[in-house]
Design a protein around this motif. Structure first.
Motif, PDB file in Angstrom:
ATOM      1  N   VAL A 178      41.963  33.840  30.879  1.00 50.59           N
ATOM      2  CA  VAL A 178      40.811  34.287  30.742  1.00 50.59           C
ATOM      3  C   VAL A 178      39.954  34.198  32.047  1.00 50.59           C
ATOM      4  N   ASP A 179      39.810  33.150  32.620  1.00 48.44           N
ATOM      5  CA  ASP A 179      39.150  33.010  34.101  1.00 48.44           C
ATOM      6  C   ASP A 179      39.794  33.658  34.870  1.00 48.44           C
ATOM      7  N   HIS A 180      41.140  34.034  34.909  1.00 49.07           N
ATOM      8  CA  HIS A 180      41.832  34.991  36.019  1.00 49.07           C
ATOM      9  C   HIS A 180      41.169  36.403  35.709  1.00 49.07           C
ATOM     10  N   ARG A 181      41.205  36.752  34.404  1.00 51.40           N
ATOM     11  CA  ARG A 181      40.561  38.036  34.069  1.00 51.40           C
ATOM     12  C   ARG A 181      39.214  38.239  34.492  1.00 51.40           C
ATOM     13  N   GLU A 182      38.277  37.127  34.396  1.00 51.29           N
ATOM     14  CA  GLU A 182      37.042  37.187  34.722  1.00 51.29           C
ATOM     15  C   GLU A 182      36.941  37.759  36.253  1.00 51.29           C
TER      16      GLU A 182
END
Lengths: 449, 331
Positions: A178-182
């Motif tokens: 999810v940090d990657h997607r952010e």
């Protein structure tokens, strides 16, 4: 100490001791964050942060709108709690949360309209004090997992020597993306937050640190930065090796700056502030819109989840509703984890609310999550090799079983951050993290006497 | 959905590496196979008998002692098999069967299980059993005992008679009748079952290092120390190679000194420990009345391991700086 540049991206200055190679399982890295529709109800515990709990400021029967404060306190180390759906307060009282404790909570039944509160307006910021007040009012806590109130972290004194801000997008935990997607889906918010904070708080060095298995995050951030003329090249990207626990605060600071945070000290003691990428992205949005922390993104994955996703969810949504939104269970769940498989907490019940600091829900069926029977320590030393804090977990375990307070202290048990590298590496399946916690308990009991 | 009491709750981490104690022991067994096969070529079927008896009695001794002590059964971890192999490899092929069984009981019951089982013994079980056998039955454990059976028709001049280590001395250098370096390397020479073939042992060692079962520190430092001291002592490369390839150095450095339980778990500790092993081996070989010193050196260093570990504790993250700061402040 200088970082070496590779095509506009910096390399780490120092490689630390230990660490492990754990399968990344970043299955959802191509799943853009999708918004989950309003749940029927949300349960909002008055303590979702480290510090003083809030007191409810609403009563049963009150109509509330998104962003309205429903709990607050006068304490500095605390953050207010906001309504995350519009609807009616149906209960105020103790509820059980993920870690098994009972916490005072406000339950709101949604009217399905998701109406925003009229009070929401962009904060007016002239001074650093205004900024910190606004950050407190936003309800922001570290979204990476610690749940420490952000305004407290940022309230360092000007003469304290803090000169460096590191944005943590390492995301070394398996499964979580999810940090990657952010970085990809909300790259503008991330950079806007970074540059604003840099200006307000006067950081000399700002780094965004990402592991090398997320090359598209680098590309996206560089592209967005290049497109905006206001953003100079003072913010640097750092490409870290994909090795667990690269994203652990102390390990990250060492990789990026070469500085080591001494035991019992904070990053600010070595002049560094670390913020999770989702926290900074939230701040970027909040400073523009004034919408407080009412939802967060998380990864839902694991062998028992029918449709793994990255989703944006109102805080306080029940884990069971989140799993239903992701297609429910496709196999009987054996273990459900709040957070990552290395440091997350296994849940005893999925009828608990999602808290501000919860970055993943993972569910596994029995055949896919290895159970290693516990056997005697063979002194192979793999735990010592794996420990990023250079501890000797097997020695600490021995001291803990003996209830040897001084022994546990001397062996550095308090420096353990419970990253789980030792227990992962142990061929004898010893639950070493559990024993490190035991050692800490022995020390706490010993010093309380 | 009602899932209460069905979900498993345990401390993190929830994923574990695929490595297990049994897997590690299996790797050691695989690594020991080449030396075992070589021994059968050199010493004949009698070597296989000793190996089989040793392994069987070690496993049985472990099974019975765990049962007698009412403890969980541990033969499944295969560590008793490893001890059995190592014990057999450290015995001459001519040893009577009952002595092998006696050795196995000493290794497993006295040295290992009486101190708490796997991970708790303070010296290497197989080595101590060998030393007990040497002391109890000196005639069967030395010179004349190392008779080989020429099964493959190799030129095996060195196979009968004294151990190669008896054919070299500081005063005379390599004596007449000593096996050639090639014999020592291949293993077609006299000696204990598993120690003779340097080639087979090196293959096993490389396998263990590749599989990350052992760190290369101990074998490299141990063999390196012996090589260096012997080179200085003899001033002759041939004599140095003779000392490195002959006797029990290879099996000792690769398989005995690297035993997890009885060697330091820190890297610095491993270096000190291996240096000590090398130094003692050279002292015994050069100045002692025994021709061979590997077993005693390792046992002595085994006993020092807890102290070595205390001296070589890794510096805890973030504490180096503090010390430096204190120094700076003091200046």
């Amino acid at each position: 100490m200088a970082n070496e540049k590779i095509e506009g991206v910096l390399k780490p200055v120092k490689k630390g001791h230990g660490g492990i190679h754990v399968s990344h399982n970043k299955n959802t890295s191509k799943c853009a964050i999708v918004r989950m529709p309003a749940p029927a109800k949300v349960v909002l515990p008055m303590q979702q942060h480290i510090g003083a709990p809030c007191t409810p400021t609403v009563a049963v029967g009150d109509e509330v709108k998104i962003g309205q404060v429903i709990g607050d306190t006068d304490a500095f180390v605390s953050t207010p709690v906001h309504a995350t759906v519009s609807g009616k307060v149906t209960a105020i009282g103790p509820v059980k949360v993920a870690n098994g404790s009972m916490v005072q909570a406000v339950t709101i039944e949604s009217d399905g309209k998701m109406e925003l509160s009229e009070d929401i307006k962009p904060p007016k910021i002239d001074t650093k004090d205004d900024f910190l007040k606004a950050v407190r009012a936003s309800g922001l806590v570290g979204l990476g997992g610690a749940g420490f109130p952000t305004h407290v972290k940022l309230a360092f004194k000007e003469d304290s020597g803090v000169d460096t801000l590191i944005i943590n997008a390492a995301e070394c935990e398996p499964f979580i993306t999810v940090d990657h997607r952010e970085c990809i889906d909300n790259s503008w918010d991330v950079l806007s937050g970074v540059y604003t904070i840099k200006e307000i708080l006067g950081f000399k060095n700002v780094y965004i640190a990402i592991e090398d298995n997320k090359s598209d995050a680098f590309t996206e951030l560089m592209k967005v930065a290049a497109d905006n003329a206001d953003w100079d090249d003072s913010v640097k990207l750092v490409m870290l090796p994909s090795q667990y626990p690269q994203g652990a605060e102390k390990v990250l600071i060492q990789s990026v700056t070469g500085r080591q945070v001494p035991p019992g000290k904070l990053p600010s003691d070595v002049g560094v502030v670390v913020m999770n990428v989702q926290s900074i992205s939230f701040l970027g949005r909040y400073l523009k819109t004034g919408k407080p922390l009412v939802s967060r993104s998380l990864t839902v994955d694991g062998s028992a989840i029918a449709e793994p996703k990255n989703i944006r969810v109102p805080i306080g949504t029940l884990i069971t509703d989140i799993i239903d939104f992701c297609g429910g269970f496709k196999a009987e769940p054996y273990k459900v984890i709040g957070g990552g498989p290395m440091m997350g907490m296994s849940l005893y019940d999925i009828n608990v609310p999602l808290l501000k600091n919860n970055n993943a829900v993972l569910a596994f069926s029995a055949d896919t999550i290895k159970v290693k029977p516990e056997r005697a320590c063979i002194r192979c030393g793999r735990c010592v090799q794996a420990c990023p804090m250079s501890l000797m977990p097997t020695k600490i375990e021995t001291r803990a079983h003996l209830k040897d307070v001084e022994g546990c202290q001397a062996a550095g048990a308090m420096t353990c951050m419970e990253c789980g590298s030792c227990a992962f590496a142990c061929p004898s399946g010893r639950p070493l993290v559990q024993y490190m916690r035991l050692a800490k308990a022995v020390i706490r009991e010993g010093s309380a006497k | 959905m009602e899932l209460n009491n069905k979900l498993t709750v345990s401390a993190s981490p929830h994923v574990k590496s695929a490595e297990t104690t049994t897997g590690i022991m299996l790797d050691v067994i695989i690594a020991l196979l080449p030396a075992g096969i070589a021994s059968i070529f050199v010493f004949g079927i009698r070597a296989l008998l000793v190996i089989a008896v040793s392994v069987a009695s070690c496993v049985l001794a472990e099974y019975l002692s765990r049962k007698a002590m009412k403890r969980d059964q541990t033969i499944g971890d295969l560590s008793a098999v490893v001890t059995g192999l190592l014990l057999a490899y450290n015995l001459p092929s001519t040893i009577p069967v009952w002595e092998v069984i006696f050795g196995a009981i000493v290794a497993i019951v006295v040295v290992k299980q009486m101190f708490g089982g796997i991970g708790q013994n303070f010296v290497n079980p197989a080595l101590l059993a060998r030393i007990v056998l040497i002391s109890a039955f000196p005639s069967r454990m030395s010179a004349g005992a190392f008779v080989g059976t020429n099964v493959v028709g190799w030129d095996v001049d060195g196979v009968t008679g004294a151990t190669p280590m008896g054919l070299i001395s500081l005063a005379d250098g390599i004596k007449d009748g000593a096996p050639s370096l090639m014999h020592l390397f291949l293993g077609t020479t006299a000696g204990c079952i598993g120690e003779v073939s340097a080639l087979a042992l090196l293959l096993g060692g490389i396998y263990l290092i590749i599989r990350k079962v052992i760190s290369p520190i101990i074998p490299c430092v141990y063999i390196g120390t012996v090589a260096l001291i012997m080179l200085i002592a003899f001033g002759d490369v041939n004599a140095m190679l003779y000392e490195v390839l002959g006797g029990g150095l290879m099996i000792g450095a690769i398989f005995m000194a690297t035993d997890y339980t009885t060697s330091p778990i820190t890297d610095k500790g491993k270096i000190i420990y291996a240096l000590g092993c090398g130094l003692l081996t050279c002292l015994i070989r050069l100045f002692g009345s025994l021709p061979e010193g590997v077993s005693f050196s390792i046992i002595i260093m085994n006993i020092l391991v807890p102290h070595i570990e205390n001296w070589t504790k890794p510096t805890i993250f973030g504490t180096v700086k503090e010390k430096k700061e204190k120094k700076e402040a003091a200046e």
